[in-house]
Design a protein around this motif. Structure first.
Motif, PDB file in Angstrom:
ATOM      1  N   THR A 207       0.824  -1.202   0.000  1.00 37.51           N
ATOM      2  CA  THR A 207       0.000   0.000   0.000  1.00 37.51           C
ATOM      3  C   THR A 207       0.854   1.247   0.000  1.00 37.51           C
ATOM      4  OG1 THR A 207      -1.735  -1.149   1.226  1.00 37.51           O
ATOM      5  CG2 THR A 207      -1.825   1.253   1.219  1.00 37.51           C
ATOM      6  N   VAL A 208       1.874   1.261   0.842  1.00 38.45           N
ATOM      7  CA  VAL A 208       2.787   2.408   0.911  1.00 38.45           C
ATOM      8  C   VAL A 208       3.490   2.606  -0.423  1.00 38.45           C
ATOM      9  CG1 VAL A 208       4.882   3.297   1.971  1.00 38.45           C
ATOM     10  CG2 VAL A 208       3.153   2.215   3.393  1.00 38.45           C
ATOM     11  N   ALA A 209       4.011   1.528  -0.982  1.00 35.60           N
ATOM     12  CA  ALA A 209       4.744   1.625  -2.245  1.00 35.60           C
ATOM     13  C   ALA A 209       3.843   2.120  -3.367  1.00 35.60           C
ATOM     14  CB  ALA A 209       5.329   0.257  -2.615  1.00 35.60           C
ATOM     15  N   LEU A 210       2.618   1.623  -3.445  1.00 27.08           N
ATOM     16  CA  LEU A 210       1.694   2.012  -4.504  1.00 27.08           C
ATOM     17  C   LEU A 210       1.323   3.476  -4.397  1.00 27.08           C
ATOM     18  CD1 LEU A 210      -0.115   1.282  -6.879  1.00 27.08           C
ATOM     19  CD2 LEU A 210      -1.883   0.595  -5.257  1.00 27.08           C
ATOM     20  N   CYS A 211       1.068   3.934  -3.176  1.00 24.45           N
ATOM     21  CA  CYS A 211       0.678   5.330  -2.972  1.00 24.45           C
ATOM     22  C   CYS A 211       1.720   6.288  -3.500  1.00 24.45           C
ATOM     23  CB  CYS A 211       0.437   5.585  -1.480  1.00 24.45           C
ATOM     24  SG  CYS A 211       0.199   7.332  -1.076  1.00 24.45           S
ATOM     25  N   VAL A 212       2.973   6.094  -3.086  1.00 22.96           N
ATOM     26  CA  VAL A 212       4.020   7.022  -3.488  1.00 22.96           C
ATOM     27  C   VAL A 212       4.334   6.873  -4.964  1.00 22.96           C
ATOM     28  CG1 VAL A 212       6.304   7.907  -2.926  1.00 22.96           C
ATOM     29  CG2 VAL A 212       4.919   6.866  -1.151  1.00 22.96           C
TER      30      VAL A 212
ATOM     31  N   GLN B 235       1.202  16.104  -1.178  1.00 24.72           N
ATOM     32  CA  GLN B 235       0.756  16.222   0.209  1.00 24.72           C
ATOM     33  C   GLN B 235      -0.080  15.018   0.620  1.00 24.72           C
ATOM     34  OE1 GLN B 235      -1.265  20.002  -0.234  1.00 24.72           O
ATOM     35  NE2 GLN B 235       0.265  21.059   1.004  1.00 24.72           N
ATOM     36  N   ASN B 236      -1.032  14.648  -0.239  1.00 20.37           N
ATOM     37  CA  ASN B 236      -1.904  13.518   0.075  1.00 20.37           C
ATOM     38  C   ASN B 236      -1.115  12.229   0.225  1.00 20.37           C
ATOM     39  OD1 ASN B 236      -4.111  15.219  -0.104  1.00 20.37           O
ATOM     40  ND2 ASN B 236      -4.654  14.621  -2.193  1.00 20.37           N
ATOM     41  N   CYS B 237      -0.162  12.031  -0.674  1.00 26.29           N
ATOM     42  CA  CYS B 237       0.597  10.790  -0.642  1.00 26.29           C
ATOM     43  C   CYS B 237       1.499  10.719   0.585  1.00 26.29           C
ATOM     44  CB  CYS B 237       1.421  10.654  -1.910  1.00 26.29           C
ATOM     45  SG  CYS B 237       1.981   8.982  -2.200  1.00 26.29           S
TER      46      CYS B 237
ATOM     47  N   GLU C  64       0.567   7.498   7.513  1.00 27.41           N
ATOM     48  CA  GLU C  64      -0.470   6.732   8.214  1.00 27.41           C
ATOM     49  C   GLU C  64      -0.189   5.242   8.138  1.00 27.41           C
ATOM     50  OE1 GLU C  64      -4.255   7.784   6.635  1.00 27.41           O
ATOM     51  OE2 GLU C  64      -4.197   9.841   7.420  1.00 27.41           O
ATOM     52  N   GLU C  65       0.214   4.788   6.961  1.00 25.36           N
ATOM     53  CA  GLU C  65       0.519   3.365   6.796  1.00 25.36           C
ATOM     54  C   GLU C  65       1.740   2.968   7.625  1.00 25.36           C
ATOM     55  OE1 GLU C  65      -1.075   1.008   5.252  1.00 25.36           O
ATOM     56  OE2 GLU C  65      -2.645   2.229   4.338  1.00 25.36           O
ATOM     57  N   LEU C  66       2.759   3.790   7.600  1.00 25.07           N
ATOM     58  CA  LEU C  66       3.961   3.473   8.367  1.00 25.07           C
ATOM     59  C   LEU C  66       3.689   3.467   9.869  1.00 25.07           C
ATOM     60  CD1 LEU C  66       6.685   5.515   6.432  1.00 25.07           C
ATOM     61  CD2 LEU C  66       6.415   3.033   6.474  1.00 25.07           C
ATOM     62  N   GLN C  67       2.796   4.326  10.309  1.00 25.15           N
ATOM     63  CA  GLN C  67       2.471   4.397  11.727  1.00 25.15           C
ATOM     64  C   GLN C  67       1.773   3.137  12.240  1.00 25.15           C
ATOM     65  OE1 GLN C  67       0.309   8.108  11.738  1.00 25.15           O
ATOM     66  NE2 GLN C  67       2.019   9.218  12.646  1.00 25.15           N
ATOM     67  N   GLU C  68       1.228   2.348  11.333  1.00 19.98           N
ATOM     68  CA  GLU C  68       0.578   1.099  11.719  1.00 19.98           C
ATOM     69  C   GLU C  68       1.582  -0.036  11.891  1.00 19.98           C
ATOM     70  OE1 GLU C  68      -2.505   0.121   8.990  1.00 19.98           O
ATOM     71  OE2 GLU C  68      -3.665   1.950   9.379  1.00 19.98           O
ATOM     72  N   THR C  69       2.847   0.265  11.648  1.00 22.49           N
ATOM     73  CA  THR C  69       3.893  -0.751  11.780  1.00 22.49           C
ATOM     74  C   THR C  69       4.911  -0.306  12.826  1.00 22.49           C
ATOM     75  OG1 THR C  69       5.314   0.252  10.092  1.00 22.49           O
ATOM     76  CG2 THR C  69       3.627  -1.300   9.340  1.00 22.49           C
ATOM     77  N   SER C  70       5.843  -1.172  13.110  1.00 19.60           N
ATOM     78  CA  SER C  70       6.929  -0.835  14.035  1.00 19.60           C
ATOM     79  C   SER C  70       8.085  -1.805  13.818  1.00 19.60           C
ATOM     80  CB  SER C  70       6.447  -0.908  15.491  1.00 19.60           C
ATOM     81  OG  SER C  70       6.019  -2.227  15.808  1.00 19.60           O
ATOM     82  N   GLY C  71       9.245  -1.427  14.332  1.00 22.12           N
ATOM     83  CA  GLY C  71      10.400  -2.313  14.267  1.00 22.12           C
ATOM     84  C   GLY C  71      10.767  -2.734  12.864  1.00 22.12           C
ATOM     85  N   LYS C  72      11.030  -4.020  12.698  1.00 16.20           N
ATOM     86  CA  LYS C  72      11.448  -4.561  11.404  1.00 16.20           C
ATOM     87  C   LYS C  72      10.371  -4.388  10.339  1.00 16.20           C
ATOM     88  CE  LYS C  72      15.521  -6.099  12.596  1.00 16.20           C
ATOM     89  NZ  LYS C  72      16.745  -5.480  12.016  1.00 16.20           N
ATOM     90  N   GLU C  73       9.111  -4.470  10.754  1.00 17.74           N
ATOM     91  CA  GLU C  73       8.030  -4.314   9.782  1.00 17.74           C
ATOM     92  C   GLU C  73       8.024  -2.901   9.209  1.00 17.74           C
ATOM     93  OE1 GLU C  73       3.188  -4.932   9.361  1.00 17.74           O
ATOM     94  OE2 GLU C  73       4.142  -5.007  11.337  1.00 17.74           O
ATOM     95  N   MET C  74       8.271  -1.899  10.055  1.00 12.85           N
ATOM     96  CA  MET C  74       8.336  -0.529   9.554  1.00 12.85           C
ATOM     97  C   MET C  74       9.534  -0.355   8.629  1.00 12.85           C
ATOM     98  SD  MET C  74       8.591   3.163  11.555  1.00 12.85           S
ATOM     99  CE  MET C  74       6.877   3.175  12.099  1.00 12.85           C
TER     100      MET C  74
END
Length: 231
Positions: A6-11, A155-157, A163-173
């Motif tokens: 999702t993150v990759a597609l957005c940017v 700005q939107n991206c 938001e997507e990154l904030q749902e992860t942490s550590g190695k997943e982020m």
């Protein structure tokens, strides 16, 4: 994995918008060579690149602040620094975009233009004594509208990616951030390749140097992803 994609597609979608603007500029330059102004083409291309760099800086700084110490955090810091340097090189081709910030308030372009009009001057933000071509490019309604659209998309991206990154942490982020970087830098290399043949010789050299730097970022992101996967 879903977060990473999702993150990759957005940017990546934001970079595609930038590439379409550059390609349009190139087509206009070929099809309407007698009417096209090379400084306006340079201005539009540089403006798109500046916005793309600003988006990259925002995401890199966010990652640097939220990642644990390690190679990926260092990579994020390098990204922010390198893309700032790239924007410094581009500012002279798009002075009206030089003071732009990715925020929810009105464009610094608009504010600076309003102040200059009230003062009875035509000073273009970022330059004390702009050339006539720089003034024309800054005041062109079509270029201004395209810049505003691209700015809002960036700005939107940035917001969605955070938001997507904030749902992860550590190695997943770390994996999500690196996946984002692979996508954005593939798109940026493609963008720069498209721009090379549509701009003036002076900007072409800046674009060529930027392409080399962005490719090094892409290679580093892919290497770190592989290392993360094997660790």
């Amino acid at each position: 994995m879903k977060c990473l994609l999702t993150v990759a597609l957005c940017v990546a979608m934001t970079s595609v918008v930038s590439a379409q603007v550059v390609q349009t500029s190139g087509q206009q330059n070929i099809q309407s060579s007698t009417r096209a102004n090379s400084s306006q083409i340079d201005n539009r291309v540089a403006s798109c690149l500046i916005l793309a760099n600003l988006g990259e800086i925002e995401i890199a700084k966010f990652a640097e602040e939220n990642l644990d110490d390690g190679d990926v955090k260092k990579f994020a810091k390098t990204l922010a620094e390198d893309h700032k340097k790239l924007n410094k090189e581009l500012e002279r081709f798009a002075p009206q975009a030089a003071s732009t910030k990715l925020s929810s308030d009105s464009s610094s372009w608009d504010r600076d233009q309003q102040r200059s009009q009230q003062a009875g001057t035509n000073i273009t933000p970022g330059f004390d004594n702009p050339s006539a071509s720089q003034q024309t490019a800054a005041q062109n309604p079509t270029d201004k509208k395209l810049f505003q659209i691209e700015k809002e998309a960036t700005q939107n991206c940035v917001a969605m990616t955070k938001e997507e990154l904030q749902e992860t942490s550590g190695k997943e982020m770390e994996q999500a951030f690196l996946g984002c970087q692979v996508a954005t830098h593939i798109q940026m290399v493609a963008h720069l390749k498209a721009a090379e043949n549509a701009v003036s010789p002076e900007l072409k050299q800046v674009v060529a140097d930027a392409k080399e730097k962005v490719q090094s970022h892409l290679d580093k992101a892919k290497k770190l992803m592989k290392e993360q996967k094997n660790s």
